[in-house]
Enzyme design. Structure first.
Site: not given
Ligand SMILES: *Cc1c(COP(=O)(O)O)cnc(C)c1O
Length: 411
Positions: A128, A208, A369
């Site tokens: 991410h 996740q 992302c």
């Molecule tokens: C959602 C997510 C993030 C970022 O989390 P935030 O709550 O936006 O800080 C990072 N890594 C993974 C795998 C995600 O699904």
């Protein structure tokens, strides 16, 4: 396909989530965007109201009743997180806004103190952006280099390539436990051991995995483990970073301000003990308190039971979707959480998302992302369905029917 051994009453669970019982564009809402954020049970929503109606006060230093009560409840969540991760001590649990802030914290403190010119940081192709950009900032500042573990055709990490990248130059390995874009569950216990063998630390992005998998940071032997509350049925704006005590003790602080200090003078400031050293300023008290209700809600069903149910949803939906002509699932790892990314010949993912929305179905489309991952796959994005414990087989059927109709319109 028949679902078996479901350990809880799904209809009762659904009653706990008020937002699910509404119509969107005249159709019952089907919420399949859980990997972006999960919905909140009543117990979490009520905890927020109760806090502001009955408890609100600033924590840790107040001499009065409400301050003591707010402090106690805030610290109870820290204990709930410790228990959720099976960490040794609450001193190892730091409140943060979420995974993004957690990784920035590690990069800015541990990273700045330990990474030098020529050192290497290992990431993977499926990370991410929040587990890429903080390391790029650090690498640019220090003259360090980022190395990337490639994937095989199923969206699994190539472990032989990881082994080859590891060297005495490796200082940090930071890897997603379960991918939000592919669903792949990575073998982080084995990966942490391999990192330790060359003297590197191992950071896990649990955004996740935290909602789908039972966790034990001591067994995994991660040095840091980060997760966000809002993906585990808790409010936005609150999350947790686990770090091994010895590392946290040795790290410089992150933000400076109130609460993180022991004594301040203009000549010299000493820092507070763990975990407060990393918690400058008035924190997000209300959301931290409601975080505990979310973790207790999940634990009351048993994470293994939830994972078992979600896995059946994943299998069923995968079978149904593979029958749709021209649809290809992106991410076919042997070990997956309940995330299905897909592309369809001749259809733009955004159009699929927009048309499903007209049937009340919420999915996510785009790069999730994970632009470097999309680039490596030669696509600009996918459509993604992701399940939570309140989703049903009927909802899968509704989505598959809508998808079939949608694709006819688009092709
Ligand atoms: C959602 C997510 C993030 C970022 O989390 P935030 O709550 O936006 O800080 C990072 N890594 C993974 C795998 C995600 O699904």
């Amino acid at each position: 396909m028949q679902f078996t051994d479901i350990a809880f009453d799904i209809e009762k669970v659904r009653q706990d989530f008020p937002i699910l019982h509404q119509k969107v564009h005249g159709k019952p809402l089907v919420y399949f965007d859980n990997a972006a954020t999960s919905q909140k049970p009543k117990t979490v929503i009520e905890a927020l109201t109760t806090y502001y109606e009955a408890t609100n006060a600033n924590i840790h230093r107040g001499a009065h009743y409400l301050a003591a009560k707010a402090t106690e409840e805030y610290e109870q969540t820290r204990e709930a997180i410790r228990d959720f991760l099976n960490a040794q001590s609450t001193q190892e649990i730091i409140f943060v806004r979420g995974v993004t802030e957690a990784i920035n914290l590690i990069a800015s403190t541990y990273g700045r103190a330990n990474v030098q010119a020529g050192d290497e940081i290992i990431l993977s192709t499926m990370e991410h952006h929040s587990n890429i950009v903080p390391w790029q900032l650090l690498a640019a500042e220090k003259g360090a280099h980022i190395r990337v573990i490639p994937l095989n055709e199923h969206g699994e990490l190539q472990m032989e390539e990881y082994q080859k990248l590891l060297s005495p130059r490796t200082k940090i390995v930071s890897i997603v436990h379960a991918s939000n874009a592919l669903g792949t569950i990575n073998p982080i216990k084995e990966m942490a051991a391999m990192a330790h063998a060359v003297g590197a630390i191992f950071v896990a992005d649990g955004a996740q995995a935290s909602v789908h998998l039972p966790l034990d940071v001591q067994d995994l032997d991660c040095d840091f483990y980060a997760f966000s509350g809002h993906k585990v049925y808790a409010p936005t704006g609150i999350g947790a970073l686990y770090g091994k005590k010895a590392l946290l003790e040795a790290m410089p602080p992150y933000h400076g301000g109130g609460e993180m200090i022991k004594d301040v003078s203009f000549e010299h400031t000493t820092y507070n003990e763990l975990p407060f050293k990393f918690e400058a300023g008035t924190p997000n008290i209300a959301d931290a308190i409601a975080f505990r209700n979310a973790l207790e809600y999940v634990s009351s069903f048993g994470k293994a039971n939830i994972a078992h149910y979600e896995h059946q949803l994943l299998q069923y939906a995968t079978e149904q979707m593979l029958q749709i002509e021209g649809l290809r699932i992106v991410g076919t790892a042997a070990q997956k959480v309940s995330v299905i990314s897909f592309v369809v010949d001749g259809c733009h993912p955004n159009d699929i998302g927009t048309l499903l929305d007209t049937d009340g179905i919420a999915i996510r489309t785009g790069h999730h992302c994970t632009q470097p991952l999309m680039d490596s796959l030669g696509i600009s994005g996918t459509a993604r369905i992701s399940f939570a414990m309140y989703n049903t087989k009927d909802e899968v059927d509704i989505a598959v029917r809508s998808l079939q109709k949608t694709l006819k319109m688009l092709r």
